[in-house]
Design an enzyme around this catalytic site. Structure first.
Site, short mmCIF file in Angstrom:
data_model
loop_
_atom_site.label_atom_id
_atom_site.label_comp_id
_atom_site.label_asym_id
_atom_site.label_seq_id
_atom_site.Cartn_x
_atom_site.Cartn_y
_atom_site.Cartn_z
N GLU A 112 -9.68 6.83 -19.46
CA GLU A 112 -10.90 7.57 -19.18
C GLU A 112 -12.09 7.19 -20.05
O GLU A 112 -13.24 7.32 -19.63
CB GLU A 112 -10.63 9.08 -19.33
CG GLU A 112 -9.77 9.67 -18.25
CD GLU A 112 -10.45 9.63 -16.89
OE1 GLU A 112 -11.50 10.25 -16.72
OE2 GLU A 112 -9.92 8.92 -16.01
N SER A 396 5.67 3.22 24.97
CA SER A 396 4.90 3.28 26.22
C SER A 396 4.00 4.50 26.32
O SER A 396 3.14 4.56 27.21
CB SER A 396 5.86 3.24 27.42
OG SER A 396 6.46 1.97 27.53
#
Length: 550
Positions: A112, A396
């Site tokens: 950080e 399909s």
């Protein structure tokens, strides 16, 4: 490009116009310097930072924000029956400064704010680097906030996104560093930041993710927590294990590069990849992530998980875990029971990894009436219905999206195609260049209507070649199949359902067709009330979006 001499003039003018004879600038001058940083990012930022570090700044530290009263948020089905609670994990876990291991402090600083121990609250190099990067990219892609600034924002200020708030944050950060030690600032920061899954502070995070006291965290576990801080909801190992693993390895590499760990320590920790306990025994030594501790009492944990993700994305953790929301979901208890029975009946006699998911959507509203995310939440917390990190080949069932594209292009249902049992793709060589009908049928010529009725692969392969896979992808995405991206490079097999999608996507696409071409984006949220009973969200009547003509 503005030259350095021009930049110098820009920096001198505000100082002369205010009549200052020394370097003691007011916050108004700092504001001018920061604005100038949009034009001359590095030089202007340096002036502002120098003022913050060495100048005499006005004002005193305000009072800290009072400890927030935490109200849990309650979740119900559509009939008002409770199905879940969102609350912060546990803020009562006592954590003392001596409990926080050096390995965790090093991991957080490396990830950080690598110059935390050197700067005075605002990192001149970090700000200049971020300003230059953002200037070069033409947008904000990098932040320059230090750990001290992040703590100030959490402890003293609001989350408002404005230049004045950012300026005040920087001023307060420099003041705070003159009154508190670095160790005190880092401890207060670690004890208050959010780590995801309702866990505020490192004590709660250690127990939530690893089932242990913070003082017992390993190097790999510390790196995992440090990696969560910028986006704990997105990078949680329970949400996206791959992203969390990437962050863990990135933090470890930063620690190695900054000489906070040895090569041997790095190699040993890196080898311990993240592994969810719910996935069973790991195949090798790993960093074990415990299951989410807040969902155990729900009858519909996969649904509650999804509701939580949707709420967090819109309202943030403060409102979700502390704001006392009342969330009425779209779940119909009768249909949900039927859905669970249907999935259980189909899975009877099978065992993992065979699994099944189900989604039921009301076409006219987009309200999700039932959802089953998988066989067993205790075995896998991945919601297969929404996709999670996995997808299904729709087969399909994808063909109607190709048919809709054809209709929109003026190719009607009576259009006739050759329907061979086997079709070789043009300009293609090899065994993968042939399309076969699943049942071996075909022969002669056939209308699109009959080809749809009989799900003839060879006809739909020719149809998508005529239309173009990109057109079909665009149609599917427009109808609600978000996993299919129009810009991707799809082939003929798109119409045969060879690309992975989620059941939720497919249900949304079919619901759009059933709704006469009007898409209602799927939602599990019917209504959200705040703690005082005010309506924050009501999805009972939404206009929808016309995706395709009726």
């Amino acid at each position: 490009m503005i030259t350095s001499s021009r930049s110098a003039k820009l920096h001198r003018r505000p100082r002369r116009s205010l009549g200052f004879r020394s370097f003691r600038m007011s916050t108004k001058v700092i504001l001018i310097a920061v604005i100038a940083g949009v034009i001359t990012p590095v030089a202007a930022t340096s002036v502002a930072v120098a003022t913050l570090l060495f100048g005499s700044l006005p004002g005193n530290l305000p009072e800290k924000k009072p400890s927030l009263v935490s109200y849990p948020s309650y979740v119900t089905d559509s009939a008002g029956n409770p199905i879940g609670v969102f609350r912060e994990f546990d803020l009562t876990i006592p954590v003392q400064p001596a409990d926080v291991p050096t390995v965790l402090k090093n991991a957080v600083v490396a990830a950080e704010d690598k110059r935390f121990w050197q700067h005075k609250g605002v990192d001149a190099w970090g700000l200049a680097r971020a300003a230059w990067t953002n200037y070069s990219e033409g947008e904000t892609v990098q932040g320059g906030s230090t750990i001290t600034q992040q703590y100030v924002k959490n402890a003293y200020l609001t989350g408002e996104r404005s230049l004045s708030r950012k300026l005040r944050e920087a001023v307060l950060a420099t003041q705070l560093e003159r009154r508190m030690s670095k160790e005190e600032i880092l401890f207060d920061y670690l004890n208050t930041i959010y780590f995801g899954s309702g866990a505020y502070g490192v004590g709660a995070a250690a127990v939530s993710y690893f089932g242990k006291s913070v003082k017992d965290l390993t190097l790999s576990e510390a790196a995992t927590l440090a990696g969560l801080i910028p986006a704990p909801t997105v990078w949680s190992p329970r949400v996206d294990s791959r992203a969390a693993e990437g962050r863990r390895e990135l933090v470890l590499k930063e620690m190695l590069d900054q000489r906070l760990v040895s090569q041997e320590e790095y190699d040993q920790a890196k080898a311990l990849g993240l592994w969810l306990v719910t996935d069973g025994p790991p195949p090798a030594p790993a960093t074990l992530v415990q299951p989410q501790p807040t969902k155990g009492g729900s009858a519909y944990p996969h649904v509650v998980d999804w509701v939580e993700q949707v709420l967090l994305a819109k309202y943030g953790p403060e409102k979700v875990y502390r704001g006392g929301l009342t969330v009425q979901t779209t779940l119909d208890p009768k249909l949900q029971s039927m859905a669970q029975q249907a999935v259980s009946a189909h899975l009877e006699g099978t065992s993992p990894p065979v699994d099944m998911a189900l989604v039921s959507i009301e076409p006219a509203t987009g309200l999700v009436k039932a959802m089953v995310g998988g066989r067993d939440y205790n075995s896998s917390q991945v919601n297969l219905a929404t996709g999670g990190t996995l997808g299904f080949q729709p087969g399909s069932s994808f063909k109607p999206f190709t048919l809709a594209t054809a209709f929109e292009q003026g190719i009607g249902p009576e259009t006739v195609y050759n329907a061979p049992s086997r079709l070789k793709l043009p300009n293609c060589d090899g065994p993968d260049c042939y399309i076969n009908n699943v049942e071996g049928g075909g022969g002669g010529r056939m209308t699109l209507r009959n080809a749809t009725t009989n799900s003839v692969n060879t006809v739909f392969a020719q149809l998508i070649m005529d239309l173009g896979p990109q057109k079909v992808a665009e149609m599917a995405n427009r109808l609600g199949v978000t996993a299919i991206k129009p810009g991707n490079d799809y082939g003929v097999s798109l119409t045969l359902g060879a690309y992975e999608v989620s059941p939720l996507d497919m249900a949304t696409g079919y619901a759009t067709l059933a709704n006469g071409g009007v898409r209602q984006d799927a939602t599990p949220i019917l209504k959200v009330l705040d703690h005082d009973g005010h309506v924050l969200e009501d999805n009972s009547h939404r206009p929808g979006v016309r995706a395709v003509s009726a």
